[in-house]
Design an enzyme around this catalytic site. Structure first.
Site, PDB file in Angstrom:
ATOM      1  N   TYR A  80     -18.009 -11.385 -51.223  1.00  0.00           N
ATOM      2  CA  TYR A  80     -18.468 -12.701 -50.793  1.00  0.00           C
ATOM      3  C   TYR A  80     -18.824 -12.635 -49.301  1.00  0.00           C
ATOM      4  O   TYR A  80     -18.750 -11.565 -48.685  1.00  0.00           O
ATOM      5  CB  TYR A  80     -17.421 -13.762 -51.151  1.00  0.00           C
ATOM      6  CG  TYR A  80     -17.203 -13.817 -52.651  1.00  0.00           C
ATOM      7  CD1 TYR A  80     -18.253 -14.184 -53.495  1.00  0.00           C
ATOM      8  CD2 TYR A  80     -15.989 -13.448 -53.229  1.00  0.00           C
ATOM      9  CE1 TYR A  80     -18.089 -14.188 -54.884  1.00  0.00           C
ATOM     10  CE2 TYR A  80     -15.822 -13.450 -54.615  1.00  0.00           C
ATOM     11  CZ  TYR A  80     -16.872 -13.827 -55.434  1.00  0.00           C
ATOM     12  OH  TYR A  80     -16.715 -13.829 -56.788  1.00  0.00           O
TER      13      TYR A  80
ATOM     14  N   ALA B 119     -10.152 -19.711 -54.612  1.00  0.00           N
ATOM     15  CA  ALA B 119     -11.238 -19.718 -53.626  1.00  0.00           C
ATOM     16  C   ALA B 119     -11.791 -21.134 -53.521  1.00  0.00           C
ATOM     17  O   ALA B 119     -12.266 -21.710 -54.508  1.00  0.00           O
ATOM     18  CB  ALA B 119     -12.330 -18.749 -54.046  1.00  0.00           C
TER      19      ALA B 119
HETATM   20  C1  FNR Z   1      -9.436 -13.781 -59.753  1.00  0.00           C
HETATM   21  N1  FNR Z   1      -9.420 -13.157 -58.496  1.00  0.00           N
HETATM   22  C2  FNR Z   1      -9.757 -13.886 -57.377  1.00  0.00           C
HETATM   23  N2  FNR Z   1      -9.631 -13.325 -56.146  1.00  0.00           N
HETATM   24  C3  FNR Z   1      -9.837 -14.056 -55.031  1.00  0.00           C
HETATM   25  O1  FNR Z   1      -9.693 -13.539 -53.927  1.00  0.00           O
HETATM   26  N3  FNR Z   1     -10.199 -15.380 -55.140  1.00  0.00           N
HETATM   27  C4  FNR Z   1     -10.383 -16.001 -56.328  1.00  0.00           C
HETATM   28  O2  FNR Z   1     -10.652 -17.205 -56.393  1.00  0.00           O
HETATM   29  C5  FNR Z   1     -10.211 -15.210 -57.499  1.00  0.00           C
HETATM   30  N4  FNR Z   1     -10.419 -15.742 -58.748  1.00  0.00           N
HETATM   31  C6  FNR Z   1      -9.962 -15.081 -59.874  1.00  0.00           C
HETATM   32  C7  FNR Z   1      -9.945 -15.729 -61.105  1.00  0.00           C
HETATM   33  C8  FNR Z   1      -9.384 -15.103 -62.219  1.00  0.00           C
HETATM   34  C9  FNR Z   1      -9.318 -15.837 -63.514  1.00  0.00           C
HETATM   35  C10 FNR Z   1      -8.863 -13.792 -62.102  1.00  0.00           C
HETATM   36  C11 FNR Z   1      -8.239 -13.102 -63.274  1.00  0.00           C
HETATM   37  C12 FNR Z   1      -8.922 -13.140 -60.886  1.00  0.00           C
HETATM   38  C13 FNR Z   1      -8.749 -11.853 -58.330  1.00  0.00           C
HETATM   39  C14 FNR Z   1      -7.230 -12.038 -58.292  1.00  0.00           C
HETATM   40  O3  FNR Z   1      -6.821 -12.760 -57.148  1.00  0.00           O
HETATM   41  C15 FNR Z   1      -6.492 -10.681 -58.283  1.00  0.00           C
HETATM   42  O4  FNR Z   1      -6.805 -10.002 -57.085  1.00  0.00           O
HETATM   43  C16 FNR Z   1      -6.874  -9.812 -59.476  1.00  0.00           C
HETATM   44  O5  FNR Z   1      -6.842 -10.568 -60.672  1.00  0.00           O
HETATM   45  C17 FNR Z   1      -5.962  -8.592 -59.615  1.00  0.00           C
HETATM   46  O6  FNR Z   1      -4.627  -8.986 -59.796  1.00  0.00           O
HETATM   47  P1  FNR Z   1      -3.927  -9.026 -61.267  1.00  0.00           P
HETATM   48  O7  FNR Z   1      -4.612 -10.068 -62.072  1.00  0.00           O
HETATM   49  O8  FNR Z   1      -4.105  -7.650 -61.853  1.00  0.00           O
HETATM   50  O9  FNR Z   1      -2.501  -9.358 -60.964  1.00  0.00           O
END
Ligand code: FNR
Length: 359
Positions: A186, A62
């Protein structure tokens, strides 16, 4: 050949496979000063490793369209040219590796100005580089968050302009795709959902009014983003509320609107806008939401959330539940997940020449 490793072309951009990296904030930029929002060595190494690992497309974390749109003071941004230059180093390397670089453009709205997750993630004030958050309505996310300032219509227009300006900078920075962050509670999500949008003007009330801001953001981005490059949109397909929230039916309807406004793929997540809801998480728990949009609209979709296993991932794409899968945490654990999975499934994938002895 596994469908997971077949290329996908969106507009004129061909992505070499369907294993994509989900956007994940690193909360690692400087919180203030001339290097605020600027990616540096950590970001380069983090994204470079996943590109060398064979990931088809990387959605970088993001990235705020304005300083007050950051989730935390440590987020990346695309509101100035120093940031553009620093991103170029990352996009150049990704492209050299054959990975398509995409950036997630966002504004954190009422959930802005928080601590890094490993410091608890709670709201912070000016003493910790924080600021007063903005939102569609003066309704806080929860009892711990401050009451946000309701945006005036002029300010709404200003934010739309910030999305367009950030998209223009993303192009200058070498990105091949942009993803509009419309999920996780958001700003864009806050406008969509009646749970967070209590406005009585043209941006609140009916479905048409609540989706107006998101569609104006899409239009403004599309106006500056080249016709040959894709725009992606990340949505929370449900607020997980029994009533008074955004629903999967709204998502299907909205997917058709997004398609009509020039969006090329819907990245389907859920939640984040309503506090205290119970979410039945488990392997692939969000896939049915993506599959429904895929079944009921012509818009390509991405599935995300607890996809960790090669057979599971291959099946989602082979069954036509989604066009691509996005991996978050599994790619943190294993940057070479795409290459390892291709090997396991007997599919072709590029291997950096330096690693040719690993084949
Ligand atoms: C995220 N997620 C997330 N989603 C998003 O739309 N923008 C972002 O910047 C973030 N930042 C973020 C940081 C961290 C450390 C995590 C673990 C997750 C959510 C991410 O994109 C994803 O949708 C979820 O983590 C679910 O997928 P996984 O991790 O189960 O494969």
């Amino acid at each position: 050949m596994s469908a997971l490793f077949e290329p996908l072309t969106l507009r004129e951009v061909t992505i070499p496979n369907r294993v994509w990296m989900a956007p994940m904030c690193q909360y690692s930029a400087e919180p203030a000063g001339p290097l605020a929002g600027v990616p540096h060595d950590w970001h380069f190494a983090h994204y470079a490793a996943r590109a060398a690992g064979g990931t088809g497309l990387i959605v970088t974390e993001a990235t705020a369209v304005a300083p007050e749109g950051r989730i935390s003071p440590y987020d990346l941004g695309l509101w100035n040219d120093t940031q553009v230059e620093a991103f170029r180093r990352i996009t150049r390397f990704l492209a050299e590796q054959g990975t398509v670089p995409a950036v997630q453009l966002g504004h954190a709205g009422r959930k802005a100005s928080t601590e890094r997750t490993w410091k608890g993630g709670g709201p912070v004030g000016p003493e910790a580089h924080g600021w007063q958050p903005l939102a569609p309505s003066a309704v806080p996310f929860d009892a711990h968050h401050p009451v946000p300032t309701e945006l005036t219509v002029d300010q709404v227009q200003e934010v739309i302009g910030q999305f367009a300006a950030a998209a223009r900078r993303a192009l200058a920075a070498g990105f091949e795709a942009v993803e509009i962050h419309g999920a996780h509670g958001y700003l864009v999500n806050e406008f969509l959902s009646p749970h967070s949008n209590h406005r009585t003007d043209a941006y609140g009330g009916s479905y048409e009014n609540r989706t107006r801001f998101a569609l104006e953001v899409v239009d403004a981005v599309r106006e500056v983003w080249p016709a040959e490059k894709p725009v992606l949109f990340r949505i929370s397909a449900t607020d997980w509320l029994d009533e008074g929230g955004w629903t999967p039916d709204d998502t299907v309807r909205f997917a058709r609107d997004l398609l009509a406004h020039g969006v090329d793929l819907l990245d389907v997540s859920t939640g984040g806008n309503a506090n205290g809801v119970s979410i039945p998480t488990g392997p692939g728990y969000q896939v049915p939401f993506a599959a429904r949009v895929k079944a009921e609209t012509p818009l390509p979709v991405g599935a995300v959330g607890l996809i960790t296993d090669s057979a599971q991932a291959a099946k989602i794409v082979a069954n036509g539940e989604a066009d691509v899968i996005l991996l978050g945490r599994e790619l943190l654990r294993n940057p070479s997940w795409a290459r390892q999975t291709a090997r396991e499934l007997g599919a072709e994938i590029r291997v950096p020449i330096q690693y040719h002895r690993s084949v």
